[in-house]
Scaffold this motif. Structure first.
Motif, PDB file in Angstrom:
ATOM      1  N   ILE A 132       0.842  -1.204   0.000  1.00 57.95           N
ATOM      2  CA  ILE A 132       0.000   0.000   0.000  1.00 57.95           C
ATOM      3  C   ILE A 132       0.872   1.246   0.000  1.00 57.95           C
ATOM      4  CG2 ILE A 132      -1.636   1.346   1.371  1.00 57.95           C
ATOM      5  CD1 ILE A 132      -2.831  -1.316   2.323  1.00 57.95           C
ATOM      6  N   ASP A 133       1.903   1.241   0.836  1.00 57.50           N
ATOM      7  CA  ASP A 133       2.795   2.398   0.932  1.00 57.50           C
ATOM      8  C   ASP A 133       3.513   2.658  -0.391  1.00 57.50           C
ATOM      9  OD1 ASP A 133       4.272   4.422   2.593  1.00 57.50           O
ATOM     10  OD2 ASP A 133       5.968   3.170   2.001  1.00 57.50           O
ATOM     11  N   LEU A 139       1.438   6.129  -7.344  1.00 61.13           N
ATOM     12  CA  LEU A 139       0.224   6.772  -7.851  1.00 61.13           C
ATOM     13  C   LEU A 139       0.056   8.199  -7.337  1.00 61.13           C
ATOM     14  CD1 LEU A 139      -2.227   3.767  -7.363  1.00 61.13           C
ATOM     15  CD2 LEU A 139      -1.249   4.566  -9.527  1.00 61.13           C
ATOM     16  N   GLU A 140       0.914   8.566  -6.377  1.00 59.47           N
ATOM     17  CA  GLU A 140       0.840   9.884  -5.735  1.00 59.47           C
ATOM     18  C   GLU A 140      -0.531  10.109  -5.112  1.00 59.47           C
ATOM     19  OE1 GLU A 140       2.418  13.187  -7.840  1.00 59.47           O
ATOM     20  OE2 GLU A 140       4.142  12.092  -8.617  1.00 59.47           O
ATOM     21  N   LYS A 141      -0.951   9.120  -4.340  1.00 60.41           N
ATOM     22  CA  LYS A 141      -2.207   9.181  -3.611  1.00 60.41           C
ATOM     23  C   LYS A 141      -1.931   8.928  -2.133  1.00 60.41           C
ATOM     24  CE  LYS A 141      -5.039   9.677  -7.122  1.00 60.41           C
ATOM     25  NZ  LYS A 141      -5.941  10.860  -7.256  1.00 60.41           N
ATOM     26  N   PRO A 142      -2.592   9.656  -1.231  1.00 60.29           N
ATOM     27  CA  PRO A 142      -2.351   9.442   0.201  1.00 60.29           C
ATOM     28  C   PRO A 142      -2.833   8.076   0.653  1.00 60.29           C
ATOM     29  CG  PRO A 142      -4.216  10.914  -0.148  1.00 60.29           C
ATOM     30  CD  PRO A 142      -3.588  10.713  -1.492  1.00 60.29           C
ATOM     31  N   ALA A 143      -2.065   7.467   1.546  1.00 62.10           N
ATOM     32  CA  ALA A 143      -2.381   6.114   1.998  1.00 62.10           C
ATOM     33  C   ALA A 143      -2.814   6.059   3.463  1.00 62.10           C
ATOM     34  CB  ALA A 143      -1.171   5.210   1.802  1.00 62.10           C
ATOM     35  N   THR A 144      -2.882   7.199   4.132  1.00 58.81           N
ATOM     36  CA  THR A 144      -3.119   7.218   5.572  1.00 58.81           C
ATOM     37  C   THR A 144      -4.410   6.517   5.968  1.00 58.81           C
ATOM     38  OG1 THR A 144      -1.932   9.314   5.736  1.00 58.81           O
ATOM     39  CG2 THR A 144      -3.309   8.689   7.611  1.00 58.81           C
ATOM     40  N   GLU A 145      -5.509   6.883   5.339  1.00 57.84           N
ATOM     41  CA  GLU A 145      -6.804   6.313   5.714  1.00 57.84           C
ATOM     42  C   GLU A 145      -6.880   4.827   5.412  1.00 57.84           C
ATOM     43  OE1 GLU A 145      -9.175   7.776   7.504  1.00 57.84           O
ATOM     44  OE2 GLU A 145      -7.721   9.424   7.647  1.00 57.84           O
ATOM     45  N   LEU A 146      -6.400   4.433   4.237  1.00 59.09           N
ATOM     46  CA  LEU A 146      -6.428   3.017   3.872  1.00 59.09           C
ATOM     47  C   LEU A 146      -5.558   2.201   4.821  1.00 59.09           C
ATOM     48  CD1 LEU A 146      -7.237   0.687   2.058  1.00 59.09           C
ATOM     49  CD2 LEU A 146      -5.381   1.328   0.489  1.00 59.09           C
ATOM     50  N   LYS A 148      -4.765   2.897   7.927  1.00 62.05           N
ATOM     51  CA  LYS A 148      -5.447   2.809   9.228  1.00 62.05           C
ATOM     52  C   LYS A 148      -6.518   1.727   9.201  1.00 62.05           C
ATOM     53  CE  LYS A 148      -4.904   7.581  10.890  1.00 62.05           C
ATOM     54  NZ  LYS A 148      -5.642   8.839  11.218  1.00 62.05           N
ATOM     55  N   HIS A 149      -7.274   1.692   8.116  1.00 60.06           N
ATOM     56  CA  HIS A 149      -8.347   0.703   7.982  1.00 60.06           C
ATOM     57  C   HIS A 149      -7.787  -0.712   7.976  1.00 60.06           C
ATOM     58  CE1 HIS A 149     -12.120  -1.061   6.773  1.00 60.06           C
ATOM     59  NE2 HIS A 149     -11.590  -1.552   5.666  1.00 60.06           N
ATOM     60  N   VAL A 150      -6.702  -0.923   7.227  1.00 61.35           N
ATOM     61  CA  VAL A 150      -6.096  -2.253   7.143  1.00 61.35           C
ATOM     62  C   VAL A 150      -5.489  -2.657   8.489  1.00 61.35           C
ATOM     63  CG1 VAL A 150      -4.217  -3.583   6.085  1.00 61.35           C
ATOM     64  CG2 VAL A 150      -5.702  -2.174   4.658  1.00 61.35           C
ATOM     65  N   VAL A 151      -4.813  -1.736   9.146  1.00 66.21           N
ATOM     66  CA  VAL A 151      -4.219  -2.031  10.456  1.00 66.21           C
ATOM     67  C   VAL A 151      -5.308  -2.436  11.451  1.00 66.21           C
ATOM     68  CG1 VAL A 151      -3.074  -0.984  12.449  1.00 66.21           C
ATOM     69  CG2 VAL A 151      -2.169  -0.605  10.155  1.00 66.21           C
TER      70      VAL A 151
END
Length: 288
Positions: A132-133, A139-146, A148-151
């Protein structure tokens, strides 16, 4: 003076040219890809979850897109990608797993200016988060929310695994009438799913191997899993008992403990669909 008067404009023009070139290069280097082909279901679902669906112009046949997603071309299978079909889409970026190929297709695409990104097939939660990271950067897209959801899902699965009184013995099979059973060993997506759900793989070999009649009894599986693409053929497990009567002597056979697993959760390593299937399996293992 003549030389000096001609040299100054030349230097002046050169500085402007270099400045413009640097600006253009920098803009090109940092621009997010606008035309992306994604192969492998687990990879494509991450592309969508990161919010890059607008850039997706084609997928391979192993990908299941959401019902309400835009229609995009389906180009080949991730292990046998066609050069002409892919180039016809004028892609900037091709994303897939380690098994994406063949190699000569990827070479031709790179020579045509297409960027190729291969992600390792995740075998556990940590590797999924790493994918994901890396994908978010590409893709230059933020991964923070995704992330958090996966964790949060991984933590919930960990708690669910520890709540099992005993880890059940699991056998994942591919079957055809008259051809016996092949079981999934270590290094396979079913093995990762079994462990994520809190089970123990009943076989210890790597990859897929044919099982002997004797092994069916010796392995003593508590549950027998198979892919959803074989659900109708295997009649929910009933056909397995007809084809392999010795299974009736195993705990799974005696208890009718058969379970179909979403086939898309088994493609390209662990992905978001795999986490959902692991939760479903854990609930079955615990009797819920």
């Amino acid at each position: 003076m003549m030389i000096c008067s001609k040299t100054l404009p030349l230097k002046h023009s050169l500085r402007h040219f270099l400045a413009a070139a640097v600006f253009l290069f920098a803009g090109t280097a940092t621009a997010a890809p606008e035309r992306v082909i994604s192969t492998g279901h687990s990879i494509t679902e991450l592309v969508l979850a990161l919010g890059a669906g607008d850039s997706l112009i084609a997928v391979d046949s192993s990908t299941r897109l959401p019902a309400d997603f835009k229609k995009v071309p389906v180009i080949g299978y991730y292990r046998q990608l066609p050069v002409e079909g892919m180039l016809s889409q004028n892609p900037q970026l091709l994303i897939g797993g380690e098994q994406m190929g063949p190699a000569n297709t990827l070479t031709l695409l790179e020579n045509a200016g297409v960027k190729i990104v291969k992600l390792p097939e995740a075998e556990n939660g940590e590797q999924l988060i790493a994918n994901i990271d890396r994908l978010s950067k590409v893709l230059e897209k933020p991964a923070t929310e995704l992330t958090k959801h996966v964790v949060a899902q991984l933590r919930e699965l960990k708690r669910a695994r520890t709540s099992l009184s005993e880890a059940p013995r699991i056998l994942f099979v591919r079957a055809q009438e008259g051809r016996g059973l092949k079981a999934a060993g270590t290094g396979t997506s079913p093995d990762s799913l079994i462990r994520m759900a809190g089970g123990v793989n009943a076989v210890e070999f790597s990859g897929y191997k044919q099982l002997s009649d004797e092994a069916l009894i010796e392995l003593r599986p508590d549950w027998i899993l198979f892919s959803s693409d074989q659900d109708a053929q295997l009649q929910g497990g009933a056909a397995l008992l007809e084809w392999q009567p010795l299974l009736k002597l195993t705990p799974a056979g005696k208890n009718g403990a058969f379970c179909s697993v979403d086939g898309f959760a088994l493609l390209g390593g662990m992905g978001l669909a795999s986490l959902k299937e692991a939760k479903k399996l854990n609930e079955k293992f615990s009797g819920n």
